[in-house]
Design an enzyme around this catalytic site. Structure first.
Site, short mmCIF file in Angstrom:
data_model
loop_
_atom_site.label_atom_id
_atom_site.label_comp_id
_atom_site.label_asym_id
_atom_site.label_seq_id
_atom_site.Cartn_x
_atom_site.Cartn_y
_atom_site.Cartn_z
N GLU A 60 -13.32 -2.27 0.03
CA GLU A 60 -13.66 -3.00 1.26
C GLU A 60 -15.10 -2.80 1.70
O GLU A 60 -15.80 -3.75 2.07
CB GLU A 60 -12.72 -2.60 2.41
CG GLU A 60 -11.30 -3.16 2.29
CD GLU A 60 -10.42 -2.36 1.35
OE1 GLU A 60 -10.85 -1.28 0.88
OE2 GLU A 60 -9.29 -2.81 1.07
N HIS A 129 -0.22 -0.76 9.32
CA HIS A 129 -0.43 -2.20 9.12
C HIS A 129 -0.25 -2.98 10.41
O HIS A 129 -0.07 -4.19 10.38
CB HIS A 129 0.55 -2.74 8.06
CG HIS A 129 0.13 -2.43 6.67
ND1 HIS A 129 0.25 -1.18 6.13
CD2 HIS A 129 -0.43 -3.21 5.70
CE1 HIS A 129 -0.20 -1.20 4.87
NE2 HIS A 129 -0.62 -2.41 4.60
#
Ligand SMILES: Cc1ncc(C[n+]2csc(CCOP(=O)(O)OP(=O)(O)O)c2C)c(N)n1
Ligand SMILES: [Mg+2]
Lengths: 326, 328
Positions: A60, A129
């Site tokens: 990322e 999440h």
């Protein structure tokens, strides 16, 4: 006017911008061959090829940085982070480079970088999440932060973000990709600044953004039908920079304010909106503003606990009734 | 390379040295603030590599020890000194400082404080070059310490996977601040660390500019011709502290003295004198001219330049008059 889903709006914006400008490109995990976790980039790989629709490794920070670098020399990257929770790994490049390069260079280098990410609590995905990060992005000078609540804005905000010369973070929502709504057939740009009045009203202003706009609208409907309360629903939409004048205008009209956010309260959107109200129009208030927000906990896995942790329309109704004594 | 170019190169290295010595003075006089990282002893690296590239057109990025990379890329030394003095006429209008020099006109893309941060940016410049189909390359200069950041590995993988035209130059000066490389890193030969990513690499002396240029020429050709990354490790040494506050306690006087014998300016000067290209007198005349220019033109410009206006503090947060397609 065609009815489209939220993800289709995002896809259409990608497609139009990529067709128009060969320097617009998309990158992210599983966005190419697989078409994106939420289909928002489906078909683009076949149409534009692997040079412009790039499946990245799980790196990322560095693919964000590659996007930032490309933006600094004229390309127009749209970087998708699969879930907002993974953006923590990209924060160095986003915060230290994307957000600051234009300023640090005395305005000499632009960074027209776009980051898109689903940023809400879906359904029992667990604490890692389900986090929201708007409060983090909002706190970084140099970024723009916008949050579409409708398919129209999912399309229109991405269109504007790609053309914008500043770095823009677009916070989408996992539970909204299949939401349906009208999108104009002709090209359309949603402003990256300013609030939108979603439902005019005179008794109380309900400020919301992204998914909480829908809770606010649902609440406003019931408040009108069952309790005779005429609520104004404001979609904040742009969390940074925030529309101080737009917020104050609504409060000057209704004299009452509620802020609804899916995020925990501390250091959040509600804190910011209420600070703005204090600064802009404190003496127009007839009641102390109230935040409706998630509990200050990592989002639990259990369905029952998760539901308890996240606010909903009923919470908004309860707060509004108490505020108005009805 | 003919005698004129050789003398120019020596002059560039000497200019770099004198410029930074003057920076140190200005720092002690408090005209320069913040962090100041100087490059003496390492001049042959930036100057030798960029001599074989196309400064002004190839994109260059580096860390906080960035003065000489900026100069060799074509930045005006007055704009550089003015930036260090925090002036509006500085290359970053006084908003950047020593660690954040920028000059997009000559494709010098900065100046970054976070170790390892520029790796992906360099690959990003290369990605944009690839999309445009032009024949520039991207050149990233970083230290040995940066190679222990995740961005090093992530970027090597993607640069190789996507055939990005980026040249990574590792300036291995054996230390990250006060930590010796063998105390931080298992494989101390940095060029070996990119082999698993399928990136061609080499290691060479970074003190002898002729050696640097020979390797850089090959490296640049590889990247420009094959449109693939390359990694070149230059063995070098900084003769001063890491920044202006450095006790130097982590290395011995003997070690510093040994490397001072291999000062890149001394090596090249001796070579040119032995070859009969340069005389001692000529060298001194050049040195004096350089110091005169630095004092009477560059420092003077920086001193006399205006400070940024306080009213302008919020300028450049966003692009001014930026596109607002929703308004049209
Ligand atoms: C992310 C990050 N961590 C730590 C630091 C503090 N720091 C500044 S320079 C440096 C050493 C870097 O060594 P190297 O990459 O070898 O470069 P050199 O200074 O030797 O040229 C460290 C640890 C930093 N600036 N950024
Ligand atoms: Mg080092």
């Amino acid at each position: 006017m065609a009815e489209m889903m939220y993800w289709q709006g995002i896809l259409r914006a990608h497609d139009e911008e990529m067709a128009r400008d060969p320097l617009v490109f998309a990158m992210g995990e599983d966005i190419g061959v697989a078409g994106g976790t939420y289909k928002a980039t489906s078909g683009l790989f076949a149409k534009y090829g692997e040079q412009r629709v790039i499946d990245t490794p799980i790196s990322e920070n560095s693919y964000t940085g590659i996007g930032v670098g490309a933006a600094m020399v004229g390309a127009r990257p749209i970087v998708e982070i699969m879930s907002v929770n993974f953006a923590w790994l990209a924060m160095d490049q986003l915060m230290n480079n994307a957000a600051k390069i234009h300023y640090m260079s005395g305005g000499r280098i632009r960074c027209p970088f776009v980051m898109r990410l689903p940023g809400g609590t879906a359904h029992q995905l667990g604490a890692q999440h389900s986090a929201r990060m708007e409060k983090v992005f909002m706190g970084i000078s140099g970024l723009r932060v916008v949050t579409p609540a409708t398919p129209r804005d999912a399309y229109g905000l991405l269109k504007s973000a790609v053309r914008c010369d500043d770095p823009v973070v677009i916070i989408e929502h996992e539970a909204m990709y299949n939401l349906k709504g009208e999108i104009p057939d002709t090209e359309f740009f949603t402003p990256l600044e300013g609030v939108e009045v979603m439902r005019p009203g005179k008794d109380v202003s309900i400020f919301a953004y992204n998914i909480s706009v829908h809770w606010a609208l649902e609440a406003a409907q019931k408040l009108a039908q069952e309790y005779g309360i005429d609520a104004e629903v404001i979609d904040l939409r742009a969390l940074k920079p925030m529309d101080r004048a737009g917020i104050a205008a609504s409060v000057r009209k209704t004299h009452r304010a509620i802020v609804v956010e899916e995020d925990e309260a501390p250091v959040g959107v509600g804190s910011e909106v209420i600070a703005i109200i204090n600064e802009e129009c404190f003496f127009d208030l007839d009641a102390a503003p109230v935040r409706v927000h998630a509990l200050d906990v990592p989002i639990p896995y259990s369905h029952r606990l998760e539901k308890a942790a996240i606010p909903n329309a009923d919470d908004v109704i309860a707060v509004a009734r108490k505020m108005l004594g009805r | 390379m003919d005698a004129t170019d050789q003398k120019r190169l020596l002059r560039e290295m000497l200019f770099a040295r004198r410029f930074e010595e003057r920076c140190a003075e200005a720092y002690h006089e408090r005209q320069i603030g913040g962090f100041l990282h100087l490059y003496p002893g390492e001049e042959a690296c930036a100057i030798g590599v960029l001599e074989k590239a196309r400064p002004g057109s190839d994109y260059v990025v580096t860390g906080y020890r960035d003065h000489i990379h900026a100069l060799k890329s074509g930045m005006n030394p007055k704009a550089l000194m003015a930036e260090l003095f925090g002036k509006e006429t500085g290359c970053s209008k006084g908003r950047g400082g020593s660690m954040h020099l920028f000059d997009p006109d000559v494709h010098f893309m900065g100046g970054y404080a976070l170790v390892g941060g520029p790796f992906p940016l360099a690959a990003g410049f290369a990605k944009a070059i690839q999309l445009r189909g032009s024949d520039e390359i991207s050149i990233c200069f970083l230290g040995d310490g940066a190679n222990n950041q995740g961005t090093f590995h992530e970027t090597m993988n993607m640069a190789s996977l996507w055939n990005l035209p980026v040249l990574f130059i590792c300036e291995n000066n054996l230390y990250g601040i006060g930590t010796a490389i063998e105390r931080s890193t298992v494989e101390i030969n940095q060029y070996k660390r990119v082999a698993p990513y399928g990136i061609e690499a080499a290691q060479c002396d970074g003190q002898d500019i002729d050696v640097v240029m020979a390797h850089a020429e090959k490296a640049v050709q590889h990247v420009r011709g094959k449109r693939k990354p390359y990694f070149l490790e230059l063995m070098t040494y900084r003769l001063r502290g890491h920044s202006m506050s450095d006790s130097g306690a982590y290395r011995s006087k003997e070690e510093v003295e040994e490397w001072a014998q291999r000062d890149p300016i001394g090596i090249y000067k001796r070579r040119l004198i032995e070859a009969g290209v340069l005389s001692e007198d000529e060298f001194h005349a050049t040195d004096e001219a350089i110091q005169d220019e630095i004092e009477n033109e560059i420092v003077r410009f920086a001193t006399e330049s205006p400070e940024p206006r306080v009213e302008d503090v919020a300028r450049y947060v966003y692009v001014e008059g930026g596109k607002q397609p929703w308004l049209k």
